[in-house]
Scaffold this active site. Structure first.
Site, short mmCIF file in Angstrom:
data_model
loop_
_atom_site.label_atom_id
_atom_site.label_comp_id
_atom_site.label_asym_id
_atom_site.label_seq_id
_atom_site.Cartn_x
_atom_site.Cartn_y
_atom_site.Cartn_z
CB SER A 130 -0.89 0.04 1.30
OG SER A 130 -1.82 1.29 1.14
CE LYS A 184 -2.92 -2.36 -0.50
NZ LYS A 184 -3.30 -2.36 -2.03
CG HIS A 187 -4.92 -0.72 3.74
ND1 HIS A 187 -5.05 -0.37 2.56
CD2 HIS A 187 -3.98 0.04 4.40
CE1 HIS A 187 -4.44 0.93 2.52
NE2 HIS A 187 -3.86 1.10 3.64
CG ASN A 188 -7.08 -1.50 -0.68
OD1 ASN A 188 -6.10 -1.05 -0.16
ND2 ASN A 188 -6.72 -1.69 -2.02
CD GLU A 191 -7.17 3.37 0.23
OE1 GLU A 191 -6.09 2.94 0.31
OE2 GLU A 191 -7.30 3.55 -1.33
N1 LIG Z 1 -1.36 1.98 -8.74
C1 LIG Z 1 -1.27 1.94 -7.87
O1 LIG Z 1 -1.60 2.77 -6.68
C2 LIG Z 1 -1.50 0.57 -6.64
C3 LIG Z 1 -1.13 0.68 -5.33
C4 LIG Z 1 -1.19 -0.67 -5.02
C5 LIG Z 1 -1.19 -2.12 -5.66
N2 LIG Z 1 -1.32 -1.78 -6.92
C6 LIG Z 1 -1.47 -3.14 -7.74
O2 LIG Z 1 -0.24 -3.11 -8.52
C7 LIG Z 1 -0.32 -4.07 -9.54
C8 LIG Z 1 0.45 -3.18 -10.82
O3 LIG Z 1 -0.28 -2.13 -10.90
P1 LIG Z 1 0.33 -0.79 -11.81
O4 LIG Z 1 -0.43 0.32 -11.53
O5 LIG Z 1 1.92 -0.67 -11.44
O6 LIG Z 1 -0.07 -1.11 -13.16
P2 LIG Z 1 0.48 -0.82 -14.63
O7 LIG Z 1 1.35 0.54 -14.23
O8 LIG Z 1 -0.68 -0.66 -15.62
O9 LIG Z 1 1.43 -1.78 -15.18
C9 LIG Z 1 0.96 -2.96 -15.32
C10 LIG Z 1 2.01 -3.83 -15.83
O10 LIG Z 1 1.62 -5.24 -15.74
C11 LIG Z 1 2.15 -5.67 -16.98
N3 LIG Z 1 1.30 -6.79 -17.51
C12 LIG Z 1 -0.14 -6.71 -18.04
N4 LIG Z 1 -0.42 -7.77 -18.26
C13 LIG Z 1 0.54 -8.64 -18.51
C14 LIG Z 1 0.45 -9.98 -18.93
N5 LIG Z 1 -0.53 -10.68 -19.26
N6 LIG Z 1 1.73 -10.84 -18.69
C15 LIG Z 1 2.68 -10.04 -18.13
N7 LIG Z 1 2.62 -8.65 -17.87
C16 LIG Z 1 1.70 -8.13 -18.00
C17 LIG Z 1 2.41 -4.79 -17.95
O11 LIG Z 1 3.39 -4.97 -18.73
P3 LIG Z 1 3.70 -4.34 -20.26
O12 LIG Z 1 4.58 -3.20 -20.07
O13 LIG Z 1 4.32 -5.42 -21.04
O14 LIG Z 1 2.18 -3.88 -20.80
C18 LIG Z 1 3.15 -3.59 -16.85
O15 LIG Z 1 4.35 -3.90 -16.52
C19 LIG Z 1 -1.89 -4.03 -9.74
O16 LIG Z 1 -2.41 -5.44 -9.28
C20 LIG Z 1 -2.51 -3.11 -9.00
O17 LIG Z 1 -3.73 -3.28 -8.70
C21 LIG Z 1 -1.45 -0.62 -7.66
#
Ligand SMILES: NC(=O)c1ccc[n+]([C@@H]2O[C@H](COP(=O)([O-])OP(=O)(O)OC[C@H]3O[C@@H](n4cnc5c(N)ncnc54)[C@H](OP(=O)(O)O)[C@@H]3O)[C@@H](O)[C@H]2O)c1
Length: 477
Positions: A130, A184, A187-188, A191
């Site tokens: 988080s 988690k 937590h959300n 939130e």
């Molecule tokens: N953003 C936040 O504030 C936040 C906070 C806590 C948790 N999260 C969680 O963290 C995770 C990542 O979120 P993010 O915000 O970093 O996402 P993001 O910026 O949209 O990035 C997505 C990533 O996933 C990869 N991907 C998507 N489909 C794939 C597949 N089929 N096989 C392999 N790689 C794949 C993408 O690779 P490519 O570059 O090849 O497309 C990219 O590296 C999610 O589960 C999200 O819910 C996010």
């Protein structure tokens, strides 16, 4: 070449920031991303940290770059992509390697994935992270679920990158399999409730008291120096005081009033229901977002029904502002108490033995709900880890008694003014329902017995009974 301490797949927003954080804390890290250009760009922009990063373009190269047993963080889009990524990775791994899903997974998927690797020699960690982008880069709150042995392999790296509260790392092993992702999720859910309650108070200040965005920002700024001190209140002040560079108006006044809800917020409500726990403030927050997203319908309804001709602004605005501050604190207590009650029920159901004081502790910094208040929750659970409910611990019982009058006045005012406050109202009725020894479900039990012969328990302890309806006789079942 010296091998990496850990690997990370997925250089999106969260993965890239987490990788830089890991490298910055002196850990050597191997990284891989499905799209190679993303890996190249990430490495090119890593600056001074390049020396700590091994950027890999094939899976084979990536796995070989990590010291066995290999902990590999998978930080990609949640859901099927994680299963696909695990299937692609698995053939390259060897005995003792650990796949760590750090995305926002449904804990039931985490339990399935954990189980699927059970006899493979590999292990699985479900890790809740988080704090958003900023947290990932400079110190998130980290909730770990998996075997204790696999935790020991990653403890040092995760401790180094986690947020710190007065020097205490905000990371902990919380239990087996889905424990980390479950915590988690809740937590959300909390939130969601916290944000909804702040938004409802904002609505009263804006529509009930006619205050401007920046005036409301000032109010939140003052509250942030008191018992409501928290990241969410702090950022609320900042966003309320920001000006839109295009229109010159307050930024919040040009933002569409529709918020999405998916994933963890919804799951926390579903799991609360699955566990048989009343999490009314979290439910109200998720429903509040659902209603917000029906903007076209709301606009049409306003023209048909009109707004209620409610009462005007309160007479004594100074006293009312103080009530609003206390009401928000009281409502927050209900939301957190509900979230912890859901976790206690899940802990019993899945045999996790979730450490409540530790959970409150690791939420004190790094995460979105970080606050002063969580330090008080930590103390309450440390003194009484097995309490039935946070609100009956001595410190919180006192706080509820001090603030629930304000919550009652605020909810009454909002109801009479026609302002929607679903989360605040649900918090109030939660207190009122929870502390009333004699409720009204006796009538429900009688109705159920009348139409379905379900039977009921009697207050005098005599065996299960049916009522004198139908046959006209009370009969022992
Ligand atoms: N953003 C936040 O504030 C936040 C906070 C806590 C948790 N999260 C969680 O963290 C995770 C990542 O979120 P993010 O915000 O970093 O996402 P993001 O910026 O949209 O990035 C997505 C990533 O996933 C990869 N991907 C998507 N489909 C794939 C597949 N089929 N096989 C392999 N790689 C794949 C993408 O690779 P490519 O570059 O090849 O497309 C990219 O590296 C999610 O589960 C999200 O819910 C996010």
């Amino acid at each position: 070449m010296e091998q990496a301490e850990i690997g990370l797949i997925g250089l999106g927003v969260m993965g890239a920031n987490l990788a830089l954080n890991i490298a910055e804390k002196g850990n050597r890290i191997a990284v891989f991303n499905r799209t190679v250009e993303v890996t190249r760009k990430f490495y090119a922009e890593a600056g001074d940290l390049q020396g700590q990063i091994i950027a890999c373009e094939t899976m084979q190269e990536f796995v070989a770059a990590i010291r066995p047993p290999r902990p590999i963080i998978i930080m990609i889009k949640a859901g099927d992509p994680v299963d696909q990524q695990m299937a692609l990775l698995k053939p390259y791994l060897s005995q003792g390697d650990i796949m760590i899903d750090a995305g926002n997974a449904n804990f039931r998927d985490t339990m399935r994935r954990f189980e699927s690797l059970k006899d493979s020699g590999l292990t699985f960690i479900g890790m809740g992270v988080s704090g958003g982008e900023e947290g990932a880069r400079h110190g998130p709150s980290i909730m770990v679920g998996g075997t204790e042995d696999s935790w020991k392999r990653v403890e040092k790296v995760l401790t180094s990158i986690s947020a710190k509260f007065n020097g205490d790392p905000c990371v902990a092993w919380l239990g087996e399999n889905g424990a980390g992702h479950f915590v988690k999720t809740i937590h959300n859910g909390i939130e969601y409730a916290d944000m909804q309650m702040i938004a409802e108070i904002y609505g009263i200040l804006r529509d009930g008291m006619g205050m401007s965005a920046s005036e409301i920002g000032d109010v939140f700024g003052r509250w942030n120096t008191g018992r409501l001190n928290s990241y969410l209140i702090e950022i609320s002040e900042k966003v309320l005081k920001a000006t839109d560079p295009i229109s010159g108006k307050p930024m919040v006044d040009v933002i569409v009033d529709a918020a999405g809800q998916k994933g963890t917020g919804k799951w926390s409500v579903i799991e609360a229901q699955n566990m048989g726990v009343a999490a009314t403030a979290i439910e109200a927050a998720v429903s509040g977002r659902v209603l917000s997203s029906q903007r076209t319908e709301r606009l049409a309804a306003e023209t048909i029904l009109g707004l209620p001709s409610g009462q005007g602004a309160p007479q004594d605005s100074t006293a009312f502002l103080s009530d609003l501050e206390n009401a928000l604190l009281a409502a927050k207590i209900a939301a957190y108490a509900q979230g912890f009650a859901v976790m206690a029920a899940a802990s019993r159901e899945f045999g996790w033995n979730l450490p409540m004081p530790t959970i409150a502790k690791i939420w004190r910094a790094g995460c979105i709900i970080r606050s002063q208040f969580l330090d008080e929750i930590t103390s309450a659970f440390t003194k009484d880890p097995d309490t039935a409910n946070l609100i009956v611990t001595p410190a919180f019982a006192t706080m509820v008694k001090e603030t629930d009058g304000a919550l009652r006045r605020v909810v009454s005012h909002a109801a009479l003014a026609g302002l929607p406050v679903p989360a605040l109202a649900s918090a109030l009725t939660y207190f009122d329902g929870y502390r009333r020894g004699r409720g009204t479900a006796n009538l429900i039990q009688a109705q159920r017995d009348f139409f379905g012969a379900h039977g009921f328990d009697r207050l005098d302890g005599v065996d299960k009974h049916h009522g004198p309806w139908g046959s006209g006789l009370a009969t022992l079942s």
